[in-house]
Scaffold this motif. Structure first.
Motif, PDB file in Angstrom:
ATOM      1  N   ASP B 217       0.836  -1.217   0.000  1.00 41.27           N
ATOM      2  CA  ASP B 217       0.000   0.000   0.000  1.00 41.27           C
ATOM      3  C   ASP B 217       0.865   1.258   0.000  1.00 41.27           C
ATOM      4  O   ASP B 217       0.599   2.201  -0.743  1.00 41.27           O
ATOM      5  CB  ASP B 217      -0.924   0.031   1.226  1.00 41.27           C
ATOM      6  CG  ASP B 217      -2.176  -0.808   0.982  1.00 41.27           C
ATOM      7  OD1 ASP B 217      -2.433  -1.118  -0.208  1.00 41.27           O
ATOM      8  OD2 ASP B 217      -2.859  -1.144   1.969  1.00 41.27           O
ATOM      9  N   GLN B 218       1.868   1.245   0.840  1.00 40.89           N
ATOM     10  CA  GLN B 218       2.774   2.410   0.885  1.00 40.89           C
ATOM     11  C   GLN B 218       3.467   2.597  -0.458  1.00 40.89           C
ATOM     12  O   GLN B 218       3.647   3.713  -0.925  1.00 40.89           O
ATOM     13  CB  GLN B 218       3.826   2.221   1.988  1.00 40.89           C
ATOM     14  CG  GLN B 218       3.285   2.424   3.386  1.00 40.89           C
ATOM     15  CD  GLN B 218       4.301   1.993   4.438  1.00 40.89           C
ATOM     16  OE1 GLN B 218       4.977   0.966   4.301  1.00 40.89           O
ATOM     17  NE2 GLN B 218       4.420   2.781   5.494  1.00 40.89           N
ATOM     18  N   TYR B 219       3.815   1.478  -1.070  1.00 43.03           N
ATOM     19  CA  TYR B 219       4.477   1.537  -2.387  1.00 43.03           C
ATOM     20  C   TYR B 219       3.554   2.197  -3.396  1.00 43.03           C
ATOM     21  O   TYR B 219       3.953   3.092  -4.123  1.00 43.03           O
ATOM     22  CB  TYR B 219       4.825   0.117  -2.850  1.00 43.03           C
ATOM     23  CG  TYR B 219       5.532   0.076  -4.198  1.00 43.03           C
ATOM     24  CD1 TYR B 219       6.913   0.047  -4.291  1.00 43.03           C
ATOM     25  CD2 TYR B 219       4.803   0.050  -5.385  1.00 43.03           C
ATOM     26  CE1 TYR B 219       7.569   0.009  -5.513  1.00 43.03           C
ATOM     27  CE2 TYR B 219       5.438   0.011  -6.622  1.00 43.03           C
ATOM     28  CZ  TYR B 219       6.825  -0.006  -6.682  1.00 43.03           C
ATOM     29  OH  TYR B 219       7.457  -0.045  -7.906  1.00 43.03           O
ATOM     30  N   LYS B 220       2.287   1.730  -3.404  1.00 35.60           N
ATOM     31  CA  LYS B 220       1.329   2.245  -4.395  1.00 35.60           C
ATOM     32  C   LYS B 220       1.058   3.731  -4.201  1.00 35.60           C
ATOM     33  O   LYS B 220       0.810   4.458  -5.163  1.00 35.60           O
ATOM     34  CB  LYS B 220       0.013   1.468  -4.312  1.00 35.60           C
ATOM     35  CG  LYS B 220       0.135   0.074  -4.925  1.00 35.60           C
ATOM     36  CD  LYS B 220      -1.154  -0.712  -4.755  1.00 35.60           C
ATOM     37  CE  LYS B 220      -1.040  -2.080  -5.410  1.00 35.60           C
ATOM     38  NZ  LYS B 220      -2.063  -3.006  -4.868  1.00 35.60           N
ATOM     39  N   ASN B 221       1.063   4.169  -2.938  1.00 35.84           N
ATOM     40  CA  ASN B 221       0.746   5.575  -2.660  1.00 35.84           C
ATOM     41  C   ASN B 221       1.981   6.469  -2.657  1.00 35.84           C
ATOM     42  O   ASN B 221       1.873   7.671  -2.436  1.00 35.84           O
ATOM     43  CB  ASN B 221       0.047   5.692  -1.304  1.00 35.84           C
ATOM     44  CG  ASN B 221      -1.278   4.959  -1.320  1.00 35.84           C
ATOM     45  OD1 ASN B 221      -1.950   4.931  -2.349  1.00 35.84           O
ATOM     46  ND2 ASN B 221      -1.634   4.342  -0.197  1.00 35.84           N
ATOM     47  N   TYR B 222       3.135   5.854  -2.876  1.00 35.82           N
ATOM     48  CA  TYR B 222       4.376   6.594  -2.640  1.00 35.82           C
ATOM     49  C   TYR B 222       4.511   7.855  -3.478  1.00 35.82           C
ATOM     50  O   TYR B 222       4.915   8.902  -2.996  1.00 35.82           O
ATOM     51  CB  TYR B 222       5.598   5.688  -2.903  1.00 35.82           C
ATOM     52  CG  TYR B 222       6.845   6.257  -2.319  1.00 35.82           C
ATOM     53  CD1 TYR B 222       7.141   6.049  -0.969  1.00 35.82           C
ATOM     54  CD2 TYR B 222       7.715   7.029  -3.062  1.00 35.82           C
ATOM     55  CE1 TYR B 222       8.273   6.598  -0.401  1.00 35.82           C
ATOM     56  CE2 TYR B 222       8.842   7.592  -2.507  1.00 35.82           C
ATOM     57  CZ  TYR B 222       9.119   7.373  -1.175  1.00 35.82           C
ATOM     58  OH  TYR B 222      10.232   7.923  -0.616  1.00 35.82           O
ATOM     59  N   ASN B 223       4.140   7.786  -4.720  1.00 34.20           N
ATOM     60  CA  ASN B 223       4.352   8.948  -5.591  1.00 34.20           C
ATOM     61  C   ASN B 223       3.123   9.843  -5.734  1.00 34.20           C
ATOM     62  O   ASN B 223       3.002  10.610  -6.674  1.00 34.20           O
ATOM     63  CB  ASN B 223       4.859   8.489  -6.965  1.00 34.20           C
ATOM     64  CG  ASN B 223       6.293   7.995  -6.879  1.00 34.20           C
ATOM     65  OD1 ASN B 223       7.142   8.624  -6.259  1.00 34.20           O
ATOM     66  ND2 ASN B 223       6.571   6.845  -7.474  1.00 34.20           N
ATOM     67  N   GLU B 224       2.196   9.689  -4.748  1.00 31.35           N
ATOM     68  CA  GLU B 224       0.981  10.529  -4.860  1.00 31.35           C
ATOM     69  C   GLU B 224       1.036  11.719  -3.945  1.00 31.35           C
ATOM     70  O   GLU B 224       1.812  11.779  -3.028  1.00 31.35           O
ATOM     71  CB  GLU B 224      -0.262   9.687  -4.561  1.00 31.35           C
ATOM     72  CG  GLU B 224      -0.692   8.932  -5.814  1.00 31.35           C
ATOM     73  CD  GLU B 224      -1.731   7.855  -5.542  1.00 31.35           C
ATOM     74  OE1 GLU B 224      -2.388   7.889  -4.479  1.00 31.35           O
ATOM     75  OE2 GLU B 224      -1.871   6.981  -6.405  1.00 31.35           O
TER      76      GLU B 224
END
Lengths: 314, 224
Positions: B217-224
């Motif tokens: 989840d953190q990975y997916k949201n990292y660049n937002e």
């Protein structure tokens, strides 16, 4: 919006913008790139009255078919290339090393290079292209340079931001010479190879493989036997380095090479022979001939003088 | 110190600092690299530092082996020269979506997944060099029990951001590329950014790196 532009009807198989290349970037992993055959690149620019470091279109084997729209402009093709220029009612067979004036609606159809690899198309003006690290050279592997670092594609429009006012038609009688002997300087791992392997390297013939591109030229032939270690601790490379991996088949590093490599270096192609080396098409035979550093330096000086002479006569 | 200078072809100097791979030899290489780079000698067009070698290539139209060798031999490299290194924390997600070679590593290293990640994450790495492909950092040293050979058949496409291991080193694939290293995870960070011309590389030789595990989840949201 520019009113002078090219439209790509057929892109050809490996068509890119190239110029003098980019330096001071090996340490971050970015190779030199730039036109593979530097002499032919320079001549193409001179024939259309460009600055010698202007961007040109480089193609390999099959070239692009393009349509031009806009004011009159000069174009020239160098290398050993078969092409035609289509005007309103006529289609003429093009000659390399001559400039032609083209106008609105004319087409240049670069059919192929002839028993060679690279050719250059220069237009008398300036392409509207992006520069990265002072160069527009396209490195398709790292997607660096103009055109988002990608080969030119069908349907694409390429704008010119400037057209040369000097529209003198030029011509030169240059003929590309072919060589079978590529001169090399002993590599830093020369002693990794068996006596028999060293002999094979200098005495036997190798064939340029189909698996060759702007990054490297793979050779096939008798295997070169390594007696020390088929790997070294990874270290820097330069163009022209000949590495021999465990399978015993040499690979020559070309302009878009990886900046670091871990295979033993048996030799390095002398700078004087680089332009001619890159023009050897798959199936060509290569033999290596050893020369020492001081001869290599002298020969390059002579080659460079010859290039300058050629350019000054255009 | 440089043990020997020879020529690599007719347009490069091959400076040999020894055969071992360790921080102390590599720091010497980096010091030379930084000193020569700063001084901007006319004709030198590239410097490639690696574990224990420095290759200096030059424009044969402007200079030659003798001149550049003489220059390098007489250059004053101060031992106290600050190599100006940074300490970086790199997020890495080791979810099964990314850790393509974890099973292979478990077998080769005879360690559990948990143990492999624990060893990998609780360690500081030193950046020896960058290159091969643009911006790829070579980070060392992995503990003896974490060292595995390359894949026998390299992958045609390794995904961008892959964090991978081979022998005593870890690396990060800065863009999609062929490659044969053992992939352990993936970072959402752009380790190479060609739009930043003055500083395209996040990690540079001499820097120190630690990897910090993040969830999917953190990975997916990292660049937002």
């Amino acid at each position: 919006m520019s009113s002078n532009y090219l439209e790509i009807i057929r892109p050809g198989i490996n068509t890119t913008f190239q110029d003098k290349g980019r330096d001071h970037l090996y340490h971050i992993g970015i190779p030199f790139s730039g036109a593979m055959d530097n002499r032919n690149y320079l001549i193409s620019n001179k024939l259309v009255n460009n600055n010698l470091d202007s961007a040109v279109i480089e193609f390999a084997y099959q070239g692009p078919h393009i349509k031009y729209s806009g004011e009159k402009i000069n174009c020239a093709i160098t290398g050993d290339v078969i092409f035609s220029i289509k005007k309103k009612d006529t289609e003429i067979e093009g000659k390399c090393y001559e400039s032609y004036q083209i106008e609105n609606g004319d087409e240049i159809n670069i059919i192929s290079t002839n028993k060679s690899v690279y050719g250059y198309l220069a237009l008398g003006g300036e392409f509207d292209v992006k520069f990265q690290w002072y160069s527009c050279s396209i490195n398709t592997k790292a997607n660096i340079g103009s055109n988002d670092g990608k080969k030119l594609d069908v349907g694409q429009r390429i704008n010119l931001k400037k057209i040369n006012s000097n529209k003198d038609i030029k011509k030169t009688n240059y003929i590309n010479t072919k060589i079978e002997n590529i001169r090399v300087i002993k590599g830093t791992n020369f002693d990794y190879f068996s006596e028999e392997g060293k002999k094979i390297f200098y005495e036997k013939e190798f064939t340029v493989s189909k698996l060759s591109d702007r990054m490297g030229m793979r050779l096939e032939g008798p295997k070169i036997d390594n007696i020390v270690n088929t790997n070294i601790k990874s270290e820097g490379l330069i163009k022209g380095v000949i590495q021999v991996p465990a399978d015993g088949n040499p690979i020559i590093m070309l302009s878009d090479h990886g900046t670091i490599g871990g295979y033993p270096k048996i030799g390095v192609v002398a700078s004087v022979d680089y332009d001619r080396l890159v023009q050897m098409s798959p199936g060509s035979k290569i033999k290596f001939k050893e020369i020492n550093l001081s001869d290599a330096e002298t020969l390059f000086k002579l080659y460079e003088m010859e290039t300058q002479n050629l350019l000054s006569q255009i | 110190m440089i043990k020997n200078i020879s020529n690599l072809g007719d347009a490069a100097l091959y400076c040999d600092f020894g055969n071992e791979v360790n921080k102390s030899i590599n720091s010497q290489v980096i010091k030379y690299f930084k000193t020569i780079k700063e001084k901007n000698f006319e004709g030198i067009n590239n410097l490639t530092p690696s574990y224990n070698k420095l290759i200096i290539s030059y424009d044969l139209k402007k200079t030659n082996f003798k001149e550049v060798k003489n220059y390098v031999e007489n250059i004053n490299v101060q031992d106290s020269k600050d190599i100006n290194s940074k300490k970086l924390e790199i997020p890495v997600c080791c979810h099964e979506n990314f850790s393509m070679d974890i099973k292979r590593l478990e077998e080769i290293l005879k360690l559990s997944r948990e143990k492999i990640l624990e060893n990998f994450l609780n360690k500081e790495y030193f950046c020896y060099m960058t290159g091969f492909i643009a911006g790829m950092p070579f980070l060392g040293d992995l503990d003896e029990n974490m060292r595995a050979q390359r894949l026998e058949t390299p992958r045609v496409k390794v995904p961008k951001g892959s964090v991978a291991l081979t022998e005593q080193f870890a690396n990060i694939y800065t863009f999609e590329s062929p490659g044969g290293w053992n992939i352990l995870g993936n970072t959402p960070l752009d380790v190479f950014d060609s739009s930043k011309e003055d500083k395209p590389n996040l990690i540079n030789p001499g820097d120190t790196v630690v990897f910090k595990e993040i969830t999917l989840d953190q990975y997916k949201n990292y660049n937002e």
